[in-house]
Design a protein around this motif. Structure first.
Motif, PDB file in Angstrom:
ATOM      1  N   HIS A   1       6.770   4.285   0.678  1.00 14.10           N
ATOM      2  CA  HIS A   1       5.773   3.932  -0.340  1.00 14.10           C
ATOM      3  C   HIS A   1       5.050   2.642   0.042  1.00 14.10           C
TER       4      HIS A   1
ATOM      5  N   GLU B   1       2.650   3.158   3.083  1.00 10.24           N
ATOM      6  CA  GLU B   1       1.407   3.887   2.834  1.00 10.24           C
ATOM      7  C   GLU B   1       0.206   2.948   2.904  1.00 10.24           C
ATOM      8  N   PHE B   2       0.472   1.646   2.755  1.00 10.11           N
ATOM      9  CA  PHE B   2      -0.585   0.641   2.780  1.00 10.11           C
ATOM     10  C   PHE B   2      -0.684   0.035   4.174  1.00 10.11           C
TER      11      PHE B   2
ATOM     12  N   HIS C   1      -1.097  -5.696   1.009  1.00 12.22           N
ATOM     13  CA  HIS C   1      -1.879  -4.764   0.197  1.00 12.22           C
ATOM     14  C   HIS C   1      -0.984  -4.043  -0.810  1.00 12.22           C
ATOM     15  N   PHE C   2       0.245  -3.709  -0.392  1.00 15.55           N
ATOM     16  CA  PHE C   2       1.181  -3.099  -1.331  1.00 15.55           C
ATOM     17  C   PHE C   2       1.492  -4.073  -2.472  1.00 15.55           C
TER      18      PHE C   2
ATOM     19  N   GLN D   1      -0.334  -6.512  -3.606  1.00 20.73           N
ATOM     20  CA  GLN D   1      -1.505  -6.639  -4.468  1.00 20.73           C
ATOM     21  C   GLN D   1      -1.632  -5.425  -5.388  1.00 20.73           C
ATOM     22  N   ASN D   2      -1.370  -4.252  -4.841  1.00 21.85           N
ATOM     23  CA  ASN D   2      -1.429  -3.026  -5.644  1.00 21.85           C
ATOM     24  C   ASN D   2      -0.364  -3.024  -6.734  1.00 21.85           C
ATOM     25  N   LEU D   3       0.842  -3.487  -6.390  1.00 18.47           N
ATOM     26  CA  LEU D   3       1.921  -3.559  -7.378  1.00 18.47           C
ATOM     27  C   LEU D   3       1.563  -4.538  -8.487  1.00 18.47           C
ATOM     28  N   ARG D   4       1.009  -5.684  -8.114  1.00 15.44           N
ATOM     29  CA  ARG D   4       0.565  -6.651  -9.134  1.00 15.44           C
ATOM     30  C   ARG D   4      -0.451  -6.006 -10.080  1.00 15.44           C
ATOM     31  N   ASN D   5      -1.427  -5.303  -9.524  1.00 13.29           N
ATOM     32  CA  ASN D   5      -2.452  -4.679 -10.354  1.00 13.29           C
ATOM     33  C   ASN D   5      -1.867  -3.595 -11.255  1.00 13.29           C
ATOM     34  N   GLN D   6      -0.896  -2.829 -10.725  1.00 12.58           N
ATOM     35  CA  GLN D   6      -0.245  -1.801 -11.539  1.00 12.58           C
ATOM     36  C   GLN D   6       0.501  -2.424 -12.720  1.00 12.58           C
TER      37      GLN D   6
ATOM     38  N   GLN E   1      -2.009  -3.600 -15.336  1.00 15.30           N
ATOM     39  CA  GLN E   1      -2.641  -2.494 -16.055  1.00 15.30           C
ATOM     40  C   GLN E   1      -1.660  -1.704 -16.907  1.00 15.30           C
TER      41      GLN E   1
END
Length: 205
Positions: A110, A113-114, A119-120, A122-127, A130
């Motif tokens: 998982h 994938e980034f 980047h992972f 940053q994506n986790l922070r955004n998830q 949200q």
């Protein structure tokens, strides 16, 4: 023209996580943290023990240092109990915490994938913003720290969002006595605001 590599700030302390994997066997380890309180809180220890979620995304922790990205919420200012969520990369000694408990592991594929572990992260922070923090703010009718929205309730919700659970027998104070938490925060805010106003008067005299 692109930005020259020498112009980029690659200081790891300013990043959300390291840019490269260190140990693929431990990468993605998820931890529940209890932080040591500031000494000035004294008898109010139980009211302010700070919880957070931490992920060692790259497997960078060693036997001496705990290296992970912390996901938690804070109060903006002592006279304004508006909360904000932050993801912070930290290198700390294990003794800097009251408790570090591994509660699970994010699958390596998982993360991979980034293009980059950063980047992972940053994506986790955004998830988490949200899907955890924003819904909690809506349920709380705002972003003010309360028995509904605080570091302990946020950490539990963030951990459950990832599919894990708090360690057994972990006590969320506001589950037990929510009115006391709200009262404590209101009194604390009032005291701080009064103190700040008194200091302003002294400066103006």
């Amino acid at each position: 023209m692109g930005i020259h590599i020498s112009k980029l700030n690659l200081n790891q302390d300013s990043m959300i996580c390291p840019s490269r994997f260190v140990d693929l066997n431990t990468a993605g380890s998820v931890y529940f943290l209890k932080h040591k309180p500031k000494s000035e809180y004294g008898k109010d220890l139980d009211k302010i023990v700070h919880f957070s979620l931490a992920v060692d995304i790259t497997g960078s922790s060693t036997s001496k240092e705990f290296v992970a990205t912390h996901f938690d919420i804070f109060i903006v200012h002592s006279t304004d109990h508006t909360t904000y969520m932050e993801a912070t990369f930290k290198r700390r000694l294990y003794d800097d915490y009251l408790l570090i408990k591994q509660i699970g592991k994010i699958l390596l594929n998982h993360i991979q994938e980034f293009f980059s572990p950063i980047h992972f992260a940053q994506n986790l922070r955004n998830q988490l913003i949200q899907n955890v923090y924003n819904p909690m703010c809506k349920n709380n009718n705002g972003a003010l720290w309360s028995s509904t929205l605080n570091c302990q309730t946020f950490t539990r919700s963030a951990i459950e969002y990832l599919g894990f659970h708090l360690p057994p027998n972990t006590v969320i104070l506001s589950d037990c006595i929510p009115t006391m938490v709200d009262m404590y925060m209101n009194i604390s805010l009032a005291k701080t605001q009064t103190k700040e106003k008194l200091n302003e008067k002294k400066i103006n005299i």
